[in-house]
Design an enzyme around this catalytic site. Structure first.
Site, short mmCIF file in Angstrom:
data_model
loop_
_atom_site.label_atom_id
_atom_site.label_comp_id
_atom_site.label_asym_id
_atom_site.label_seq_id
_atom_site.Cartn_x
_atom_site.Cartn_y
_atom_site.Cartn_z
N HIS A 30 0.85 -1.19 0.00
CA HIS A 30 0.00 0.00 0.00
C HIS A 30 0.88 1.24 0.00
O HIS A 30 2.09 1.16 0.22
CB HIS A 30 -0.84 0.07 1.28
CG HIS A 30 -1.69 -1.11 1.56
ND1 HIS A 30 -3.05 -1.12 1.33
CD2 HIS A 30 -1.40 -2.34 2.08
CE1 HIS A 30 -3.55 -2.28 1.70
NE2 HIS A 30 -2.57 -3.05 2.16
N GLU A 114 2.59 -0.98 4.43
CA GLU A 114 2.34 0.40 4.00
C GLU A 114 3.66 1.09 3.72
O GLU A 114 4.54 1.15 4.58
CB GLU A 114 1.60 1.18 5.11
CG GLU A 114 0.22 0.64 5.44
CD GLU A 114 -0.86 1.15 4.49
OE1 GLU A 114 -0.54 1.91 3.56
OE2 GLU A 114 -2.03 0.77 4.71
N HIS A 150 -2.41 -2.97 -3.49
CA HIS A 150 -3.81 -2.85 -3.09
C HIS A 150 -4.69 -2.67 -4.33
O HIS A 150 -5.82 -3.17 -4.39
CB HIS A 150 -3.94 -1.65 -2.14
CG HIS A 150 -5.16 -1.70 -1.27
ND1 HIS A 150 -5.46 -0.70 -0.37
CD2 HIS A 150 -6.15 -2.62 -1.16
CE1 HIS A 150 -6.60 -1.01 0.25
NE2 HIS A 150 -7.04 -2.16 -0.21
N ASP A 160 -3.58 2.52 -4.73
CA ASP A 160 -2.22 2.40 -4.17
C ASP A 160 -1.64 1.00 -4.39
O ASP A 160 -2.39 0.04 -4.54
CB ASP A 160 -2.23 2.77 -2.68
CG ASP A 160 -3.09 1.86 -1.83
OD1 ASP A 160 -4.25 1.61 -2.21
OD2 ASP A 160 -2.59 1.38 -0.80
ZN LIG Z 1 -4.07 0.50 0.48
#
Ligand SMILES: [Zn+2]
Length: 193
Positions: A30, A114, A150, A160
């Protein structure tokens, strides 16, 4: 594992046990920045730790997130620092409505990473290096068979890690062996017992 482990102790709302017998086969990449487009504010860490104390730098966008249940296993900051927020045996809340290899609900069988960033800015080389190191460590510990964005598992809903994420910058990226839905396989294995 790379980097440090968050120790805020606020995480009761940010993860739950995974369903029994489901193998962790997917790594989902992400991007995140909080507030959007701003880096290093500490807001991501506060969100993932479900930190209830008043924010030192209030922002209208952060108030919108206050009641969201959202978390990821790892955050890789712009300086390459990797922090773990959720144990790999736990289910984090990063994928939302999603599917991979015909199986819905990717949170059940994935690790969420992330990358601090946006869809509109290239990621830092140290972030790719940290992601590669983390991916190698996770592959050694888990039956990972694919790395996806994602946007791949929630097309039309999520964008993303974005068009500037360099998939070629991720050495050792596992290839998908397309052996079907992890959850369906676990049901088959349970039925065979
Ligand atoms: Zn995401």
């Amino acid at each position: 594992m790379a980097g440090s482990t968050a120790s805020g102790g606020f995480g009761a709302r940010t993860s739950t046990p995974r369903p029994t017998g489901v193998a962790v086969e997917l790594l989902v990449v992400h991007n995140i920045s909080l507030p959007p487009g701003r880096f290093g504010s500490g807001s991501i860490e506060r969100l993932f730790c479900n930190d209830p104390t008043p924010h030192p730098h209030p922002h209208p966008f952060l108030e919108l997130l206050a009641d969201l249940r959202v978390s990821a296993h790892f955050l890789i900051e712009r300086n390459g620092r990797a922090t773990q927020f959720v144990g790999c045996s736990e289910r984090a809340w990063h994928a939302g409505v999603s599917s991979f290899a015909g199986c819905h609900g990717c949170n059940d069988f994935s690790i969420g990473v992330e990358m601090e960033g946006t869809d509109f800015l290239a990621f830092e080389p140290v972030q790719y290096a940290a992601l590669a190191q983390l991916t190698r460590a996770l592959r050694a510990a888990l039956p990972l068979r694919a790395v996806r964005g994602h946007s791949h598992i929630a097309p039309g809903r999520k964008t993303d890690p974005g068009p500037l994420f360099d998939w070629n910058g991720l050495p050792g990226r596992p290839t998908c062996r397309r052996t079907g839905c992890p959850r369906a396989r676990s049901r088959q294995m349970q039925a065979m017992r």
